[in-house]
Scaffold this active site. Structure first.
Site, mmCIF file in Angstrom:
data_model
loop_
_atom_site.group_PDB
_atom_site.id
_atom_site.type_symbol
_atom_site.label_atom_id
_atom_site.label_comp_id
_atom_site.label_asym_id
_atom_site.label_seq_id
_atom_site.Cartn_x
_atom_site.Cartn_y
_atom_site.Cartn_z
ATOM 1 N N ASP A 1 -6.946 -4.323 -4.756
ATOM 2 C CA ASP A 1 -6.650 -2.953 -4.323
ATOM 3 C C ASP A 1 -5.311 -2.450 -4.872
ATOM 4 O O ASP A 1 -5.100 -1.253 -5.048
ATOM 5 C CB ASP A 1 -6.599 -2.851 -2.793
ATOM 6 C CG ASP A 1 -7.573 -3.765 -2.069
ATOM 7 O OD1 ASP A 1 -7.929 -4.803 -2.632
ATOM 8 O OD2 ASP A 1 -7.955 -3.427 -0.943
ATOM 9 N N ASP B 1 0.797 -1.228 0.000
ATOM 10 C CA ASP B 1 0.000 0.000 0.000
ATOM 11 C C ASP B 1 0.832 1.283 0.000
ATOM 12 O O ASP B 1 0.330 2.356 0.350
ATOM 13 C CB ASP B 1 -0.981 -0.017 1.180
ATOM 14 C CG ASP B 1 -2.201 -0.871 0.856
ATOM 15 O OD1 ASP B 1 -2.614 -0.877 -0.330
ATOM 16 O OD2 ASP B 1 -2.728 -1.536 1.753
HETATM 17 N N1 GLY Z 1 -7.867 -3.314 1.836
HETATM 18 C C1 GLY Z 1 -8.141 -1.988 1.502
HETATM 19 C C2 GLY Z 1 -9.581 -1.689 1.490
HETATM 20 O O1 GLY Z 1 -10.226 -1.867 2.505
HETATM 21 O O2 GLY Z 1 -10.088 -1.271 0.488
#
Ligand code: GLY
Length: 369
Positions: free
Chosen positions: A154, A93
């Site tokens: 994601d 991330d």
């Molecule tokens: N895992 C990232 C989200 O909750 O979108």
């Protein structure tokens, strides 16, 4: 549904965010309880959402030039330096964390320190590439090796960090890794009908796709709406950075699935395949999808996408926003995961993407992806 006056909505966002920033000058919020933001700077400096508040502050600094936003955002960017020193806390991330902090700072001020942070984050993200399966590993080890083959939808939103690094360094390596991951995501996550899986597990040694997991959605084989929004925005972004037609076609396919499943009332459930009751909503999915649809509309010159985005945003602005200046969180009814006990509350990334979408409509956005 009638359309709100978007410049007026932006002004309300500006006034509310200014009041929240003045009240909470040192916080890195994740969620809100009774309208009050919590603070991840003391709870978990490596949390995936730690860039969003700074991103919102930088976006509004870009639009209004208000120094209060800049000072608070710079403090968050510096606080995140601690994350660089935690191997455990560096995961896939990095795009969410550093594009919206250092990336925004660099875009608006040309700060050398911010450029340095962007490149450090991109180098670390590139190091997560698994050449057997051509994917970026999402999460770190939990002590049993089971996360070595995990990739999640994601991650498409983190790829712009790699595209940006290739531009800054005049070196295609980062973008090549991003495209390998995007190619894998098209093949391994996108179903025939345009819906997407949240999590895919690969064999980390051979790269073989083993199976998918339901993740934050209702269950295995379901259609988690935020994941669908990450996909439609993420593939659009890969198209914008590479001009590769295949990403545009996949962005359309995932967007079309999203559009054809919007309920009549215009409010987005947590999962398009969840049971009819309880009717749990996730406004973050609506805001993220709207941002992606607005970019897709520009890329394809197809008005349908812009109309759909404005409809989603109109529903949010009219019924799912708390514009009061006495509370911190803006967007209501946000849900992190279908099976969480705590559902339909305020989440900072909902506020960020709603703000980004309104800035797109008013042509005041600083493009950070
Ligand atoms: N895992 C990232 C989200 O909750 O979108």
């Amino acid at each position: 549904m009638s359309r709100p006056d978007w410049p007026e909505i932006l002004d309300k966002i500006y006034r509310k965010t200014r009041a929240a920033a003045a009240r909470n000058p040192h916080k890195i919020p994740y969620s809100a309880e009774n309208g009050v933001y919590d603070d991840m700077s003391t709870k978990d400096i490596c949390w995936w959402t730690n860039g969003f508040w700074a991103g919102q502050l930088w976006q509004l600094y870009g639009a209004y030039g208000d120094g209060l936003f800049r000072t608070a955002a710079e403090e968050i960017e510096e606080k995140l330096d601690k994350n660089f020193l935690s191997a455990e806390g560096m995961d896939h991330d990095s795009g969410f964390k550093w594009l919206l902090t250092a990336g925004a700072d660099y875009a608006l001020t040309k700060s050398g320190a911010s450029k340095n942070r962007l490149l450090l984050a991109a180098g670390d993200l590139a190091g997560r590439f698994n050449p057997a399966g051509n994917f970026l590993r999402a999460w770190n080890d939990r002590g049993d090796g089971s996360n070595a083959g995990i990739a999640i939808i994601d991650c498409l939103m983190n790829l712009p960090l790699l595209y940006r690094a290739s531009e800054l360094e005049r070196d295609p390596r980062f973008a090549l890794i991003a495209m390998r991951h995007a190619d894998t995501a098209q093949r391994a996550f996108v179903r025939e009908d345009g819906s997407v899986c949240h999590i895919v597990k690969f064999d980390p040694r051979t790269g073989e796709r083993l199976h998918s997991l339901g993740g934050q959605g209702y269950g295995h084989g379901s259609a988690w709406t935020r994941g669908q929004a990450w996909a439609l925005y993420g593939f659009t972004l890969s198209y914008l950075h590479t001009q590769r037609e295949t990403y545009l076609q996949t962005a359309k396919k995932t967007a079309n699935y999203f559009l054809s499943h919007i309920p009549a009332d215009g409010f987005i459930p947590v999962d398009f395949r969840q049971p009819e009751t309880p009717r749990v909503e996730d406004s973050t999915a609506a805001a993220i999808a709207a941002c992606g649809l607005l970019e897709l509309a520009k890329a394809t010159e197809e008005e349908t996408y812009r109309d759909a985005a404005e409809n989603l945003l109109s529903a949010l602005a009219s019924y799912r926003c708390d514009f009061r200046e006495t509370t911190d969180a803006l967007l209501l009814k946000c849900t992190a995961a279908y099976h969480d006990k705590r559902r339909e509350f305020g989440l900072v990334y909902g506020d960020y993407f709603f703000t980004e979408a309104v800035l797109k409509l008013t042509k005041k956005e600083t493009f950070l992806w």
